[in-house]
Write a protein that holds these residues in place. Structure first.
Motif, PDB file in Angstrom:
ATOM      1  N   ASN A  42       0.812  -1.210   0.000  1.00 30.75           N
ATOM      2  CA  ASN A  42       0.000   0.000   0.000  1.00 30.75           C
ATOM      3  C   ASN A  42       0.850   1.266   0.000  1.00 30.75           C
ATOM      4  O   ASN A  42       0.489   2.272  -0.626  1.00 30.75           O
ATOM      5  CB  ASN A  42      -0.938   0.000   1.209  1.00 30.75           C
ATOM      6  N   THR A  43       1.975   1.213   0.693  1.00 27.77           N
ATOM      7  CA  THR A  43       2.875   2.371   0.717  1.00 27.77           C
ATOM      8  C   THR A  43       3.433   2.654  -0.666  1.00 27.77           C
ATOM      9  O   THR A  43       3.528   3.816  -1.097  1.00 27.77           O
ATOM     10  CB  THR A  43       4.036   2.129   1.698  1.00 27.77           C
ATOM     11  N   LEU A 102      -5.942   6.892 -11.763  1.00 25.62           N
ATOM     12  CA  LEU A 102      -5.627   5.790 -12.677  1.00 25.62           C
ATOM     13  C   LEU A 102      -4.449   4.962 -12.178  1.00 25.62           C
ATOM     14  O   LEU A 102      -4.474   3.729 -12.205  1.00 25.62           O
ATOM     15  CB  LEU A 102      -5.320   6.342 -14.072  1.00 25.62           C
ATOM     16  N   THR A 103      -3.412   5.652 -11.711  1.00 21.81           N
ATOM     17  CA  THR A 103      -2.228   4.956 -11.196  1.00 21.81           C
ATOM     18  C   THR A 103      -2.590   4.077 -10.011  1.00 21.81           C
ATOM     19  O   THR A 103      -2.185   2.908  -9.930  1.00 21.81           O
ATOM     20  CB  THR A 103      -1.148   5.977 -10.777  1.00 21.81           C
ATOM     21  N   ALA A 104      -3.367   4.640  -9.082  1.00 22.79           N
ATOM     22  CA  ALA A 104      -3.757   3.884  -7.891  1.00 22.79           C
ATOM     23  C   ALA A 104      -4.656   2.697  -8.242  1.00 22.79           C
ATOM     24  O   ALA A 104      -4.492   1.599  -7.699  1.00 22.79           O
ATOM     25  CB  ALA A 104      -4.459   4.813  -6.894  1.00 22.79           C
ATOM     26  N   ILE A 105      -5.611   2.908  -9.167  1.00 22.40           N
ATOM     27  CA  ILE A 105      -6.526   1.825  -9.549  1.00 22.40           C
ATOM     28  C   ILE A 105      -5.769   0.675 -10.204  1.00 22.40           C
ATOM     29  O   ILE A 105      -5.951  -0.496  -9.858  1.00 22.40           O
ATOM     30  CB  ILE A 105      -7.622   2.346 -10.505  1.00 22.40           C
ATOM     31  N   VAL A 106      -4.882   0.994 -11.168  1.00 21.71           N
ATOM     32  CA  VAL A 106      -4.135  -0.045 -11.887  1.00 21.71           C
ATOM     33  C   VAL A 106      -3.232  -0.824 -10.942  1.00 21.71           C
ATOM     34  O   VAL A 106      -3.214  -2.062 -10.935  1.00 21.71           O
ATOM     35  CB  VAL A 106      -3.306   0.592 -13.030  1.00 21.71           C
ATOM     36  N   LEU A 107      -2.483  -0.103 -10.104  1.00 19.54           N
ATOM     37  CA  LEU A 107      -1.573  -0.780  -9.169  1.00 19.54           C
ATOM     38  C   LEU A 107      -2.350  -1.585  -8.118  1.00 19.54           C
ATOM     39  O   LEU A 107      -1.918  -2.662  -7.712  1.00 19.54           O
ATOM     40  CB  LEU A 107      -0.669   0.249  -8.484  1.00 19.54           C
ATOM     41  N   ASP A 108      -3.484  -1.048  -7.695  1.00 14.91           N
ATOM     42  CA  ASP A 108      -4.302  -1.755  -6.706  1.00 14.91           C
ATOM     43  C   ASP A 108      -4.858  -3.057  -7.254  1.00 14.91           C
ATOM     44  O   ASP A 108      -5.053  -4.013  -6.520  1.00 14.91           O
ATOM     45  CB  ASP A 108      -5.457  -0.834  -6.266  1.00 14.91           C
ATOM     46  N   ARG A 109      -5.131  -3.075  -8.567  1.00 14.07           N
ATOM     47  CA  ARG A 109      -5.623  -4.305  -9.207  1.00 14.07           C
ATOM     48  C   ARG A 109      -4.503  -5.293  -9.502  1.00 14.07           C
ATOM     49  O   ARG A 109      -4.709  -6.512  -9.418  1.00 14.07           O
ATOM     50  CB  ARG A 109      -6.312  -3.957 -10.531  1.00 14.07           C
ATOM     51  N   LEU A 110      -3.307  -4.794  -9.833  1.00 14.65           N
ATOM     52  CA  LEU A 110      -2.226  -5.670 -10.286  1.00 14.65           C
ATOM     53  C   LEU A 110      -1.392  -6.239  -9.140  1.00 14.65           C
ATOM     54  O   LEU A 110      -0.936  -7.391  -9.211  1.00 14.65           O
ATOM     55  CB  LEU A 110      -1.302  -4.914 -11.239  1.00 14.65           C
ATOM     56  N   LEU A 111      -1.170  -5.439  -8.107  1.00 13.74           N
ATOM     57  CA  LEU A 111      -0.227  -5.855  -7.036  1.00 13.74           C
ATOM     58  C   LEU A 111      -0.932  -6.700  -5.961  1.00 13.74           C
ATOM     59  O   LEU A 111      -2.108  -6.540  -5.699  1.00 13.74           O
ATOM     60  CB  LEU A 111       0.409  -4.619  -6.402  1.00 13.74           C
TER      61      LEU A 111
END
Length: 433
Positions: free
Chosen positions: A382-383, A424-433
């Protein structure tokens, strides 16, 4: 809002479906108008000043906003959630409205609001709201809200120094004095005032700043004299709406933030009124908000959302009647028919807005950071997402215009919006990581 969502609802003196005698309903309705008035009028004032509208055009926009918010509130309390919720101009739309209005014109703003509102209505009425909510986790929502405040920082500071009205800098000293007095008054009322006055720091701060600016020569009442006493706002004041794909996509991020905020407000008012909260009621509420945004686009106003301030009024007064809120909506509609009233507000000097928004925009960012602090676990994953999204959202809008010209138009417009890039950055990373 987070506090209200977790508090235990007090026992209401007047329930949601209870009627109130006309004289009391008028007083309670006016109280709701005063609680939301400063914030909802600030949006057209800031947007109008930033995109270069004239005083008469800003007055026209204020008229349209008051009418649209009155209609939106009536929709919310009848065919919407049927909670005692007041609808007002959303700060989430400001960055997008300024970007679209400055580059494509107000006709494109109208078109983006109309289409975006219909999409929001479909998300609500077709039951898609559940899927959309899954994308906006507390981490994504917190980042997005934080970046809304950050993206408006330059607008607030430019207003403090009267940049939009006087870019030569000839009024810097007087402008700064007015902005500081406005800011200190607003903060003092918010922190030290008692009773109902404490709920109106923006209204009091604006009034004091306005009065101080008059003898300093920063206020021009010529506009007020030129406007008629009564007139009815007309549809499409900025001309035939332009349906630009780039503008629509850019504003959709603001719609998503508004939806998430409103869902939180529905839970909050349900807790305060000890009433039922379910997906059907939420869907109807979001559907009505979308319809209201489309109507706002038709009228040349700004996007609408539910107002947490008025949930606080319900909690304080323990009067939860939606009929009282509807009286407030009628008051807003009546005010929209008085152009001179809009002219008085439109003649408010930019430094007064600067003093107000210095605190207001900062509070938006702090709200996002508080949401992250309270709802997000600070593990390595999350960080990393938080760090990347914030830097991307803060950095992308700094790209020079000549460099952005190398991108397709729609991509360039998204890169100019810190809120859009961060989300967009947060959504994509939240889905991928």
């Amino acid at each position: 809002m987070e506090t209200l969502e977790t508090m235990k609802g007090p026992v209401l003196k007047v329930g949601i479906e209870d009627k109130v005698e006309p004289s009391k309903a008028l007083v309670f309705g006016l109280q709701h108008v005063l609680a939301m008035f400063g914030a909802t009028v600030t949006v057209p004032l800031v947007v109008g000043g930033a995109v270069g509208l004239s005083g008469s055009e800003i007055a026209l926009m204020i008229q349209a906003v008051l009418l649209a918010m009155g209609i939106a509130t009536l929709l919310q309390t009848t065919i919407g959630s049927r909670y005692p919720i007041v609808q007002g101009s959303s700060f989430a739309f400001i960055p997008g409205l300024i970007a679209i209005g400055s580059s494509l014109g107000m006709a494109a703003v109208q078109g983006a609001l109309i289409v975006g509102g219909l999409i929001e209505a479909a998300i609500g009425w077709l039951g898609i709201i559940g899927k959309v909510r899954k994308l906006f986790t507390p981490l994504v929502t917190g980042v997005t809200i934080t970046l809304i405040g950050f993206s408006l920082a330059d607008v607030a500071v430019k207003n403090v120094f009267n940049f939009y009205a006087d870019p030569s800098g000839g009024t810097i000293a007087r402008a700064t004095l007015v902005a500081v007095i406005t800011f200190l008054t607003t903060v003092f009322v918010a922190l030290r005032a008692k009773g109902s006055l404490k709920a109106m720091p923006v209204v009091v701060g604006a009034a004091v700043g306005y009065l101080v600016s008059v003898p300093l020569g920063l206020t021009d009442f010529g506009l007020v004299k030129s406007l008629p006493v009564v007139s009815i706002p007309r549809p499409f004041p900025w001309g035939e709406p332009a349906f630009d794909t780039t503008a629509i996509v850019l504003l959709l991020f603001a719609f998503m933030v508004s939806i998430i905020e409103s869902v939180g407000d529905y839970h909050a008012i349900a807790a305060v009124t000890e009433s039922e909260i379910n997906e059907r009621r939420i869907a109807r509420g979001i559907g009505s908000e979308g319809l209201a945004c489309s109507i706002a686009g038709l009228l040349g106003a700004c996007g609408t959302t539910s107002y947490s301030e008025n949930i606080g009024v319900v909690a304080l007064t323990k009067v939860g009647s939606r009929y009282v809120v509807q009286v407030g909506a009628v008051i807003l509609i009546l005010l929209s028919l008085l152009p001179k009233f809009g002219g008085i507000l439109a003649s408010m000097p930019a430094p007064v807005l600067g003093g107000l928004t210095l605190a207001l925009y900062g509070m938006i960012s702090v709200t996002g950071l508080r949401l992250i602090k309270e709802r997000v676990e600070f593990n390595d994953r999350n960080t990393l997402i938080l760090a990347a999204a914030l830097i991307a959202g803060l950095g992308a809008p700094q790209l020079p215009a000549e460099f952005l010209a190398a991108f397709p138009k729609i991509i360039a417009s998204i890169l100019e919006s810190g809120m859009a890039v961060g989300a967009l950055t947060a959504i994509v990373l939240d889905r991928l990581l």
